[in-house]
Design an enzyme around this catalytic site. Sequence first.
Site, PDB file in Angstrom:
ATOM      1  N   GLU A 105      34.150  43.347  43.881  1.00 21.57           N
ATOM      2  CA  GLU A 105      35.180  43.256  42.839  1.00 21.57           C
ATOM      3  C   GLU A 105      35.881  44.604  42.632  1.00 21.57           C
ATOM      4  OE1 GLU A 105      35.868  42.147  38.099  1.00 21.57           O
ATOM      5  OE2 GLU A 105      33.845  42.074  38.946  1.00 21.57           O
ATOM      6  N   LYS A 126      36.325  39.291  44.493  1.00 22.67           N
ATOM      7  CA  LYS A 126      36.793  38.983  43.146  1.00 22.67           C
ATOM      8  C   LYS A 126      37.916  39.949  42.843  1.00 22.67           C
ATOM      9  CE  LYS A 126      35.402  38.334  38.336  1.00 22.67           C
ATOM     10  NZ  LYS A 126      34.279  38.096  37.389  1.00 22.67           N
TER      11      LYS A 126
END
Length: 295
Positions: free
Chosen positions: A176, A213
């Site tokens: 992420e 992400k």
Amino acid sequence: MNQEQLAKVGSGTGFLAALDQSGGSTPKALEQYGVAESAYSDDDQMFDLMHEFRARIISAPAFGGDRVLAAILFEQTMEREVDGVAVPAYLWGRKQVVPFVKVDEGLAAEKDGVRLMKPFTRLDGLLERATRRGVFGTKMRSFIAGPDRGGVAAVLDQQFDYAGRILDAGLVPIIEPEVDIHSGGKAAAEELLLAGIVDRLAGVPDGRQVMLKLSIPSQDDFYAGLIAHPKVLRVVALSGGYTQAEADERLARNRGLIASFSRALTQDLRRDQSDAEFNRVLDKAIGDIYRASAA
């Protein structure tokens, strides 16, 4: 690796619920829920209250594997129970929701337009415990404030280095590298991010996959190539501070991109709601996010 969980996360219709607020973000999450800081006097009480909130979400009738593919847990949540059952076992055994765990230890100070993750000090032990508890994968977050080429490269080098260790442990890492949605250089940062991810995916061993992400991109379908990449199991989107309505609207314009929302999932839940009202509000949020993810 659990092949049923792999198939669900990789090709199921639905979204990931991000229930992984840690120490720094917990007071704000509790305040939004309706628990003032005066309601607890130390971290233990704070985390007990946060677990009460998370357990209420997880055990609600609206929360199930028909629409929620997976849930990302805080490390403490992984170690706790819901209705006398360990949370990862409860999620998969009773809800058919795949468990993930957050493994980063927070962010370092900003440098070169980014905030790297603080060095991991207990990764191997955490991965061992996660595997023993039936957790499928991990999540780790960095932050990109602007389009600095060196900063973005440093973020991705760190993320992919840890991802290799997580893959070696038999778990699937969610990488992420969040881009600040308020940055005037967001689109330029996303250009650097996309090119850097593609370069580093070449180093992922054949037969292995990571997840990504990412902030919802400025340009619709900007990450279509990553969504189709053979070394990417799934690309999910964070809400990044957008309201649920705006996040859903932006997400629905990106084919194949699904949600992994936190604040946008829980923004209208309150501690003083009756169980029936809590479930009604949660059901609406889950339904709206599900439809945006399935668009």
